[in-house]
Motif scaffolding. Structure first.
Motif, mmCIF file in Angstrom:
data_model
loop_
_atom_site.group_PDB
_atom_site.id
_atom_site.type_symbol
_atom_site.label_atom_id
_atom_site.label_comp_id
_atom_site.label_asym_id
_atom_site.label_seq_id
_atom_site.Cartn_x
_atom_site.Cartn_y
_atom_site.Cartn_z
ATOM 1 N N ALA A 24 -20.210 -19.992 8.058
ATOM 2 C CA ALA A 24 -21.037 -19.017 7.339
ATOM 3 C C ALA A 24 -20.448 -18.766 5.953
ATOM 4 O O ALA A 24 -21.170 -18.669 4.963
ATOM 5 C CB ALA A 24 -21.120 -17.724 8.126
ATOM 6 N N GLN A 25 -19.106 -18.671 5.867
ATOM 7 C CA GLN A 25 -18.487 -18.413 4.561
ATOM 8 C C GLN A 25 -18.674 -19.588 3.612
ATOM 9 O O GLN A 25 -18.899 -19.408 2.424
ATOM 10 C CB GLN A 25 -16.998 -18.128 4.742
ATOM 11 N N ALA A 26 -18.582 -20.815 4.185
ATOM 12 C CA ALA A 26 -18.742 -22.000 3.347
ATOM 13 C C ALA A 26 -20.162 -22.056 2.783
ATOM 14 O O ALA A 26 -20.387 -22.515 1.676
ATOM 15 C CB ALA A 26 -18.448 -23.247 4.154
ATOM 16 N N GLN A 27 -21.141 -21.566 3.565
ATOM 17 C CA GLN A 27 -22.533 -21.606 3.140
ATOM 18 C C GLN A 27 -22.845 -20.547 2.078
ATOM 19 O O GLN A 27 -23.707 -20.723 1.256
ATOM 20 C CB GLN A 27 -23.450 -21.322 4.347
ATOM 21 N N LYS A 28 -22.109 -19.434 2.155
ATOM 22 C CA LYS A 28 -22.444 -18.294 1.306
ATOM 23 C C LYS A 28 -21.879 -18.501 -0.093
ATOM 24 O O LYS A 28 -20.681 -18.642 -0.279
ATOM 25 C CB LYS A 28 -21.866 -17.027 1.925
ATOM 26 N N LYS A 29 -22.753 -18.504 -1.100
ATOM 27 C CA LYS A 29 -22.277 -18.665 -2.464
ATOM 28 C C LYS A 29 -22.370 -17.325 -3.152
ATOM 29 O O LYS A 29 -23.261 -16.542 -2.846
ATOM 30 C CB LYS A 29 -23.146 -19.689 -3.181
ATOM 31 N N PRO A 30 -21.438 -17.051 -4.078
ATOM 32 C CA PRO A 30 -21.493 -15.753 -4.745
ATOM 33 C C PRO A 30 -22.836 -15.586 -5.454
ATOM 34 O O PRO A 30 -23.351 -16.536 -6.040
ATOM 35 C CB PRO A 30 -20.340 -15.804 -5.736
ATOM 36 N N ALA A 31 -23.395 -14.385 -5.373
ATOM 37 C CA ALA A 31 -24.703 -14.137 -5.984
ATOM 38 C C ALA A 31 -24.599 -14.264 -7.498
ATOM 39 O O ALA A 31 -23.555 -13.994 -8.084
ATOM 40 C CB ALA A 31 -25.166 -12.746 -5.601
ATOM 41 N N ILE A 32 -25.690 -14.700 -8.113
ATOM 42 C CA ILE A 32 -25.734 -14.768 -9.567
ATOM 43 C C ILE A 32 -25.988 -13.354 -10.088
ATOM 44 O O ILE A 32 -26.925 -12.673 -9.660
ATOM 45 C CB ILE A 32 -26.839 -15.739 -10.018
ATOM 46 N N ALA A 33 -25.118 -12.911 -10.989
ATOM 47 C CA ALA A 33 -25.206 -11.532 -11.485
ATOM 48 C C ALA A 33 -26.377 -11.366 -12.445
ATOM 49 O O ALA A 33 -26.796 -12.329 -13.106
ATOM 50 C CB ALA A 33 -23.912 -11.160 -12.180
ATOM 51 N N TYR A 34 -26.899 -10.155 -12.528
ATOM 52 C CA TYR A 34 -27.947 -9.841 -13.502
ATOM 53 C C TYR A 34 -27.403 -10.158 -14.902
ATOM 54 O O TYR A 34 -26.275 -9.763 -15.231
ATOM 55 C CB TYR A 34 -28.310 -8.349 -13.383
ATOM 56 N N PRO A 35 -28.182 -10.846 -15.718
ATOM 57 C CA PRO A 35 -27.655 -11.277 -17.033
ATOM 58 C C PRO A 35 -27.649 -10.147 -18.066
ATOM 59 O O PRO A 35 -28.464 -10.133 -19.003
ATOM 60 C CB PRO A 35 -28.630 -12.396 -17.432
ATOM 61 N N LEU A 36 -26.731 -9.216 -17.893
ATOM 62 C CA LEU A 36 -26.646 -8.045 -18.776
ATOM 63 C C LEU A 36 -26.608 -8.469 -20.246
ATOM 64 O O LEU A 36 -25.878 -9.390 -20.597
ATOM 65 C CB LEU A 36 -25.373 -7.259 -18.473
ATOM 66 N N GLY A 37 -27.389 -7.805 -21.080
ATOM 67 C CA GLY A 37 -27.326 -8.050 -22.520
ATOM 68 C C GLY A 37 -28.100 -9.278 -22.986
ATOM 69 O O GLY A 37 -27.983 -9.675 -24.144
ATOM 70 N N PHE A 128 -29.955 -20.927 -9.276
ATOM 71 C CA PHE A 128 -31.219 -20.276 -9.653
ATOM 72 C C PHE A 128 -31.279 -18.888 -9.004
ATOM 73 O O PHE A 128 -30.815 -18.706 -7.879
ATOM 74 C CB PHE A 128 -32.413 -21.102 -9.160
ATOM 75 N N GLU A 129 -31.877 -17.936 -9.707
ATOM 76 C CA GLU A 129 -32.029 -16.595 -9.132
ATOM 77 C C GLU A 129 -33.250 -15.913 -9.756
ATOM 78 O O GLU A 129 -33.664 -16.262 -10.864
ATOM 79 C CB GLU A 129 -30.760 -15.771 -9.400
ATOM 80 N N VAL A 130 -33.814 -14.961 -9.002
ATOM 81 C CA VAL A 130 -34.970 -14.197 -9.498
ATOM 82 C C VAL A 130 -34.709 -12.705 -9.301
ATOM 83 O O VAL A 130 -34.303 -12.283 -8.217
ATOM 84 C CB VAL A 130 -36.261 -14.587 -8.738
ATOM 85 N N PHE A 131 -34.917 -11.918 -10.365
ATOM 86 C CA PHE A 131 -34.795 -10.465 -10.293
ATOM 87 C C PHE A 131 -36.193 -9.871 -10.489
ATOM 88 O O PHE A 131 -36.727 -9.886 -11.608
ATOM 89 C CB PHE A 131 -33.840 -9.959 -11.378
#
Ligand code: HEC
Length: 165
Positions: A24-37, A128-131
């Motif tokens: 599970a840890q190997a599968q989990k990638k750190p989330a892409i942060a909101y692109p502040l600024g 890729f990420e969507v907010f």
């Protein structure tokens, strides 16, 4: 069951449990942060998709602005492969037509692409990420859905936008 059998069984259960956790840890990638600024980044281009004549209308209808950070900007100008740390933002607004004008009316979502070739080898090195709306928490379930379309741009390192001079 003998007590030896019971010990062996519990050892197996513990082993299976830890393997599962590791997986599970190997599968989990750190989330892409909101692109502040990002509104202070470089504006690459804008586009209004206003009718079904455009095949992206259902998903991306509205007015969008594309931005790139400094790391990505250099590569975009040179037409080279994007280095890790390059980020693109696709900022999509709803539109309304009013007295001969097309106005932006509220954000639909922010779509983000962030280059990290080690973390995202299956999607061309891009995460890729969507907010949605004005939220700063990502909601994307499957990056492959994005990459399936962006993969058509392989010769430009999976990026569509070209800088509008
Ligand atoms: C059906 C095709 C398609 C899909 C699916 C798609 N995109 Fe795109 N994307 C495009 C096109 C075309 C552009 C260029 C828009 C322009 O030229 O203004 C683009 C542009 C972008 C950009 C700006 C950088 C670039 O490549 O031009 C980002 C960021 C982006 N998309 C993120 C995403 C994310 C995140 C997803 C998944 C939720 C996604 N895209 C799904 C077609 C797609």
């Amino acid at each position: 069951m003998t007590s030896r059998g019971r010990v062996l069984l519990s050892a197996l259960v513990v082993l299976a449990g830890s393997l599962g956790l590791l997986y599970a840890q190997a599968q989990k990638k750190p989330a892409i942060a909101y692109p502040l600024g990002y509104r202070n980044w470089i504006h690459v281009k804008s586009m209004v998709i206003f009718s079904k004549e455009n095949k992206l209308f259902d998903r991306f209808g509205g007015l969008h602005n594309v931005y790139v950070n400094q790391i990505g900007w250099k590569a975009l100008r040179l037409g080279s492969t994007f280095p890790d740390g390059a980020i693109f933002v696709f900022d999509l607004y709803d539109v309304r037509t009013y007295q001969g004008a097309i106005e932006a009316r509220g954000r639909k979502f922010l779509a983000v692409m962030k280059k990290n070739s080690k973390l995202y080898p299956d999607t061309g090195g891009w995460g890729f990420e969507v907010f949605p709306g004005d939220q700063d928490k990502g909601s994307l379930k499957d990056m492959k859905a994005c990459f399936n379309c962006h993969s058509a741009q392989k010769r430009r390192d999976f990026v569509y936008s070209e800088f509008a001079e």
